[in-house]
Design a protein around this motif. Structure first.
Motif, PDB file in Angstrom:
ATOM      1  N   HIS A 156       6.586  36.806 -39.236  1.00 35.32           N
ATOM      2  CA  HIS A 156       6.036  38.201 -38.476  1.00 35.32           C
ATOM      3  C   HIS A 156       6.281  38.438 -37.144  1.00 35.32           C
ATOM      4  CE1 HIS A 156       4.166  39.038 -42.413  1.00 35.32           C
ATOM      5  NE2 HIS A 156       3.479  37.874 -42.476  1.00 35.32           N
ATOM      6  N   PRO A 157       7.547  38.329 -36.575  1.00 26.75           N
ATOM      7  CA  PRO A 157       7.948  38.256 -35.092  1.00 26.75           C
ATOM      8  C   PRO A 157       7.282  39.432 -34.444  1.00 26.75           C
ATOM      9  CG  PRO A 157       9.852  38.621 -36.527  1.00 26.75           C
ATOM     10  CD  PRO A 157       8.721  38.098 -37.559  1.00 26.75           C
ATOM     11  N   ARG A 158       7.287  40.450 -35.075  1.00 29.95           N
ATOM     12  CA  ARG A 158       6.771  41.707 -34.311  1.00 29.95           C
ATOM     13  C   ARG A 158       5.065  41.627 -34.048  1.00 29.95           C
ATOM     14  NH1 ARG A 158       9.947  44.625 -38.207  1.00 29.95           N
ATOM     15  NH2 ARG A 158      11.709  45.557 -37.154  1.00 29.95           N
ATOM     16  N   ALA A 164       1.284  38.428 -28.243  1.00 29.64           N
ATOM     17  CA  ALA A 164       1.447  37.665 -27.018  1.00 29.64           C
ATOM     18  C   ALA A 164       1.197  38.477 -25.783  1.00 29.64           C
ATOM     19  CB  ALA A 164       2.905  37.033 -27.182  1.00 29.64           C
ATOM     20  N   ALA A 165       1.697  39.840 -26.225  1.00 31.41           N
ATOM     21  CA  ALA A 165       1.763  40.783 -24.806  1.00 31.41           C
ATOM     22  C   ALA A 165       0.165  41.095 -24.904  1.00 31.41           C
ATOM     23  CB  ALA A 165       2.407  42.154 -25.286  1.00 31.41           C
ATOM     24  N   ALA A 186      10.722  39.926 -31.620  1.00 33.64           N
ATOM     25  CA  ALA A 186       9.169  39.406 -31.153  1.00 33.64           C
ATOM     26  C   ALA A 186       9.353  39.912 -29.703  1.00 33.64           C
ATOM     27  CB  ALA A 186       9.332  37.949 -30.971  1.00 33.64           C
ATOM     28  N   TRP A 187      10.463  39.759 -28.907  1.00 31.88           N
ATOM     29  CA  TRP A 187      10.288  40.246 -27.661  1.00 31.88           C
ATOM     30  C   TRP A 187      10.632  41.966 -27.394  1.00 31.88           C
ATOM     31  CZ3 TRP A 187      10.714  37.159 -23.352  1.00 31.88           C
ATOM     32  CH2 TRP A 187      11.090  35.711 -23.714  1.00 31.88           C
TER      33      TRP A 187
END
Length: 409
Positions: A156-158, A164-165, A186-187
């Motif tokens: 689940h990269p999103r 992370a943010a 993700a980014w």
């Protein structure tokens, strides 16, 4: 017999967690007391005072010890969720809950193919090595967010990017979790979430980013790598002082600005190395995401002007996530982090008077602890570089794209 041992292992792990965490709770509640300064005053005095200011809808702008990103307000205000407890007791309960969440996440991850309970054991054994400081700082809550982000990263990269943010707005360092992220999603998720939350805090409460000014004015803290220079120099006539400055015990005097600048230069060099690694890396096996995160945070911690005891909580959490992967090469760095954690307990709070006075016992503790951290950093960087950039006879694994088909665990 193997099946029986597999069933028993979680029971031993959970029993160890329960016993060690009861001891930690008894320590922060004052039932038992260990030598050294009272680590709980940060909660009962500093956090409690911030809580009263934050409740008024503003950040504590007149307090230079407020050196945290805006989302830290949520951690400080969180004890309001338990109004039937006093502020310190509510905070300790929430720290305990965050600890439990990390354990649950690690155990859940261990059930997947190619995973192991080693990570859960690292967390269970590592946290009590730091003593009561773990429950007397909000870093364990930030670590729970970081662990959740990394464990979500592969599938689940999103979600990883968003967590992370959010973690970065709690205490900056979780932004480094993206060091090994290769999914564009993700980014993008991190950028959108970070920008949205930052804007919301800026509009909701004035002075959301005043902490940046306070951080810039900090010097060299007595437990940092650079501080060893002044600990030894005090025995040879150095004329500086050890004073409470910007919320921590720091060295002030001749050559301190130069050493602080050198630490910043080392940090910049570390980030340059990370960028070079990303440009050179060609293979990204599943454990690269977690290995890169541990390496990045080790680099950030070791080169920092400040190495507070609670920083080790971050490293224990990230080391635990790394070792959930059987293929991870971070076993030795993880063990070094655990050893450094125990030495950290010996120097704070137990031997902090020796550290502040720069006697040879205090210097020895710091030298050993910082040597372990430096060695762990160098080994982690070596393993990360070698496993992702060196030539191999096996086919090179291409970078995953946003259109790739997800593979079930």
């Amino acid at each position: 017999m193997e099946t029986k041992d597999a069933r028993r292992s979680p029971a031993y792990l959970l029993a160890t967690w329960c016993v060690t965490r009861v001891v930690l709770l008894l320590l922060v509640l004052g039932v038992y007391v260990i030598p050294g300064p009272d680590v709980t005053t940060d909660v009962s005095v500093i956090y409690r005072n911030w809580y009263e200011v934050l409740r008024q809808g503003t950040f504590p702008l007149d307090d230079v010890t407020w050196q945290y990103p805006p989302a830290a307000a949520l951690a400080i205000l969180a004890p309001a969720l338990l109004p039937f407890l006093s502020y310190p007791h509510a905070f300790f309960a929430l720290a305990f809950l965050a600890d439990l969440v990390v354990l649950a996440l690690l155990l859940r991850s261990a059930r997947r193919p190619g995973r192991s309970r080693r990570g859960a054991w690292v967390w269970v054994a590592g946290v009590p090595l730091l003593g009561p400081t773990v429950y007397a700082r909000y870093d364990v809550m930030v670590t729970a967010v970081a662990v959740a982000a990394l464990l979500a990263g592969a599938r689940h990269p999103r979600v990883m990017g968003a967590l992370a943010a959010f973690g970065a707005l709690l205490k900056v360092w979780p932004a480094l979790l993206l060091a090994g992220a290769v999914r564009r999603r993700a980014w993008v998720s991190a950028a959108v979430t970070g920008a949205g939350l930052a804007a919301a805090f800026a509009l909701w409460m004035p002075g959301a980013f005043a902490f940046l000014t306070f951080q810039r004015e900090r010097g060299t803290e007595v437990e940092s790598l650079g501080a060893l220079v002044f600990h030894v120099a005090r025995h040879f006539g150095w004329s500086g002082q050890v004073l409470l400055n910007y919320g921590s015990i720091e060295f002030l005097g001749p050559y301190v600005p130069e050493v602080s600048a050198a630490a910043l230069a080392l940090t910049a060099g570390a980030f340059g190395w990370l960028l070079l690694w990303r440009l050179k890396a060609r293979r990204f096996p599943p454990h690269t995401l977690t290995d890169a995160a541990l390496t990045a945070v080790l680099l950030f911690t070791t080169t920092s002007r400040v190495i507070s005891p609670q920083y080790l909580v971050w490293l224990i959490g990230l080391a635990a996530v790394c070792l959930t992967h059987r293929a991870s090469r971070m076993t030795t760095p993880a063990l070094l982090v655990l050893a450094a954690s125990f030495l950290t307990l010996l120097e704070f709070p137990i031997g902090f008077v020796h550290v502040v006075s720069s006697d040879w016992y205090g210097i020895t503790l710091l030298l050993l602890r910082n040597t372990l951290l430096t060695t762990a950093t160098l080994l982690a960087a070596h393993h990360l570089w070698r496993t992702t950039t060196s030539p191999t006879t096996t086919p090179v694994q291409p970078l995953p794209t946003d259109r790739e088909t997800r593979v079930s665990p």
